[in-house]
Design a protein around this motif. Sequence first.
Motif, PDB file in Angstrom:
ATOM      1  N   ALA A 189      18.138   5.168   8.766  1.00  0.00           N
ATOM      2  CA  ALA A 189      17.725   5.265   7.365  1.00  0.00           C
ATOM      3  C   ALA A 189      18.929   5.607   6.499  1.00  0.00           C
ATOM      4  O   ALA A 189      19.884   6.237   6.954  1.00  0.00           O
ATOM      5  N   ASP A 190      18.854   5.191   5.241  1.00  0.00           N
ATOM      6  CA  ASP A 190      19.938   5.489   4.311  1.00  0.00           C
ATOM      7  C   ASP A 190      19.375   5.567   2.895  1.00  0.00           C
ATOM      8  O   ASP A 190      18.277   5.106   2.625  1.00  0.00           O
ATOM      9  N   PHE A 191      20.151   6.144   2.016  1.00  0.00           N
ATOM     10  CA  PHE A 191      19.769   6.258   0.609  1.00  0.00           C
ATOM     11  C   PHE A 191      20.267   5.031  -0.141  1.00  0.00           C
ATOM     12  O   PHE A 191      21.389   4.580   0.071  1.00  0.00           O
ATOM     13  N   GLN A 192      19.419   4.533  -1.005  1.00  0.00           N
ATOM     14  CA  GLN A 192      19.776   3.394  -1.827  1.00  0.00           C
ATOM     15  C   GLN A 192      19.714   3.841  -3.280  1.00  0.00           C
ATOM     16  O   GLN A 192      18.685   4.333  -3.732  1.00  0.00           O
ATOM     17  N   ALA A 193      20.822   3.692  -3.991  1.00  0.00           N
ATOM     18  CA  ALA A 193      20.837   4.043  -5.410  1.00  0.00           C
ATOM     19  C   ALA A 193      20.118   2.954  -6.190  1.00  0.00           C
ATOM     20  O   ALA A 193      20.338   1.763  -5.958  1.00  0.00           O
ATOM     21  N   VAL A 194      19.244   3.373  -7.091  1.00  0.00           N
ATOM     22  CA  VAL A 194      18.540   2.448  -7.977  1.00  0.00           C
ATOM     23  C   VAL A 194      19.096   2.712  -9.366  1.00  0.00           C
ATOM     24  O   VAL A 194      18.798   3.751  -9.967  1.00  0.00           O
ATOM     25  N   TYR A 195      19.921   1.787  -9.846  1.00  0.00           N
ATOM     26  CA  TYR A 195      20.674   1.987 -11.071  1.00  0.00           C
ATOM     27  C   TYR A 195      19.782   2.423 -12.234  1.00  0.00           C
ATOM     28  O   TYR A 195      18.763   1.816 -12.523  1.00  0.00           O
ATOM     29  N   ILE A 252      22.837  16.150  -7.863  1.00  0.00           N
ATOM     30  CA  ILE A 252      21.989  15.366  -6.954  1.00  0.00           C
ATOM     31  C   ILE A 252      22.837  14.310  -6.254  1.00  0.00           C
ATOM     32  O   ILE A 252      22.701  14.099  -5.051  1.00  0.00           O
ATOM     33  N   TYR A 253      23.725  13.677  -7.005  1.00  0.00           N
ATOM     34  CA  TYR A 253      24.625  12.680  -6.420  1.00  0.00           C
ATOM     35  C   TYR A 253      25.425  13.298  -5.272  1.00  0.00           C
ATOM     36  O   TYR A 253      25.543  12.705  -4.199  1.00  0.00           O
ATOM     37  N   SER A 254      25.969  14.478  -5.475  1.00  0.00           N
ATOM     38  CA  SER A 254      26.790  15.095  -4.421  1.00  0.00           C
ATOM     39  C   SER A 254      25.941  15.477  -3.204  1.00  0.00           C
ATOM     40  O   SER A 254      26.392  15.337  -2.068  1.00  0.00           O
ATOM     41  N   GLN A 255      24.711  15.928  -3.433  1.00  0.00           N
ATOM     42  CA  GLN A 255      23.832  16.254  -2.304  1.00  0.00           C
ATOM     43  C   GLN A 255      23.484  14.991  -1.510  1.00  0.00           C
ATOM     44  O   GLN A 255      23.494  15.000  -0.278  1.00  0.00           O
ATOM     45  N   ILE A 256      23.187  13.908  -2.211  1.00  0.00           N
ATOM     46  CA  ILE A 256      22.879  12.626  -1.559  1.00  0.00           C
ATOM     47  C   ILE A 256      24.100  12.135  -0.779  1.00  0.00           C
ATOM     48  O   ILE A 256      23.985  11.677   0.358  1.00  0.00           O
ATOM     49  N   LYS A 257      25.267  12.251  -1.384  1.00  0.00           N
ATOM     50  CA  LYS A 257      26.515  11.831  -0.732  1.00  0.00           C
ATOM     51  C   LYS A 257      26.731  12.606   0.572  1.00  0.00           C
ATOM     52  O   LYS A 257      27.054  12.022   1.608  1.00  0.00           O
ATOM     53  N   ASN A 258      26.538  13.922   0.521  1.00  0.00           N
ATOM     54  CA  ASN A 258      26.702  14.747   1.719  1.00  0.00           C
ATOM     55  C   ASN A 258      25.683  14.381   2.794  1.00  0.00           C
ATOM     56  O   ASN A 258      26.017  14.275   3.985  1.00  0.00           O
ATOM     57  N   LEU A 259      24.416  14.197   2.377  1.00  0.00           N
ATOM     58  CA  LEU A 259      23.374  13.818   3.328  1.00  0.00           C
ATOM     59  C   LEU A 259      23.678  12.468   3.959  1.00  0.00           C
ATOM     60  O   LEU A 259      23.526  12.289   5.174  1.00  0.00           O
ATOM     61  N   ARG A 260      24.074  11.517   3.143  1.00  0.00           N
ATOM     62  CA  ARG A 260      24.387  10.166   3.630  1.00  0.00           C
ATOM     63  C   ARG A 260      25.487  10.232   4.691  1.00  0.00           C
ATOM     64  O   ARG A 260      25.395   9.594   5.738  1.00  0.00           O
ATOM     65  N   LYS A 261      26.515  11.032   4.427  1.00  0.00           N
ATOM     66  CA  LYS A 261      27.638  11.173   5.361  1.00  0.00           C
ATOM     67  C   LYS A 261      27.179  11.774   6.694  1.00  0.00           C
ATOM     68  O   LYS A 261      27.538  11.287   7.760  1.00  0.00           O
ATOM     69  N   LYS A 262      26.350  12.818   6.612  1.00  0.00           N
ATOM     70  CA  LYS A 262      25.865  13.472   7.828  1.00  0.00           C
ATOM     71  C   LYS A 262      24.933  12.559   8.627  1.00  0.00           C
ATOM     72  O   LYS A 262      24.992  12.522   9.859  1.00  0.00           O
ATOM     73  N   ILE A 308      17.820   4.864 -12.505  1.00  0.00           N
ATOM     74  CA  ILE A 308      16.559   5.540 -12.185  1.00  0.00           C
ATOM     75  C   ILE A 308      16.775   6.723 -11.237  1.00  0.00           C
ATOM     76  O   ILE A 308      16.511   7.866 -11.573  1.00  0.00           O
ATOM     77  N   GLY A 309      17.235   6.427 -10.036  1.00  0.00           N
ATOM     78  CA  GLY A 309      17.379   7.481  -9.039  1.00  0.00           C
ATOM     79  C   GLY A 309      17.746   6.916  -7.686  1.00  0.00           C
ATOM     80  O   GLY A 309      18.658   6.117  -7.563  1.00  0.00           O
ATOM     81  N   TYR A 310      16.945   7.275  -6.664  1.00  0.00           N
ATOM     82  CA  TYR A 310      17.265   6.903  -5.300  1.00  0.00           C
ATOM     83  C   TYR A 310      16.007   6.501  -4.549  1.00  0.00           C
ATOM     84  O   TYR A 310      14.898   6.907  -4.882  1.00  0.00           O
TER      85      TYR A 310
END
Length: 149
Positions: free
Chosen positions: A136-142, A118-128, A144-146
């Motif tokens: 909009a952007d993803f925020q990691a919630v320590y 999931i981390y790698s998918q979020i990372k790829n999405l964030r980059k694109k 828990i998730g995103y």
Amino acid sequence: MIILSAKDSVDDKVEGLEIGADDYLAKPFHLAELMARIKSVIRRNQQDGENILVYKNISIDPDNRTVKVGKEELILNRKEYDLLYYFVIHPEKTLQKTTLAEAIWGDYIDQSDSLDFIYSQIKNLRKKLKALNSEADFQAVYGIGYKFV
């Protein structure tokens, strides 16, 4: 109207949609998917039948599985699209990694050793998204998730 049925053949689905259903969901299904489909029907009714989802400067056309940031099309693989779609229908909500995994990858996710993918998918999405100047952007919630903000 959403048809919930044990019949899952293409002919049954087509017949259900042709007689007037807005959607057709065959058993077994995830409750999260049913909720997303209910929200989609409500959203379409509130938007005069338009099915385009908009969050900040991102627009998603679920019928064609296309995404635009501003006026530029965002090219995503299947899982990236599914993940972004799930976040857009749940904007600004903290989503647990297990919830995301079950919603996107299905019932067999519990057989996975970890949720690092999931981390790698979020990372790829964030980059694109960043490359096309997404608001909009993803925020990691320590722990828990995103959250999609």
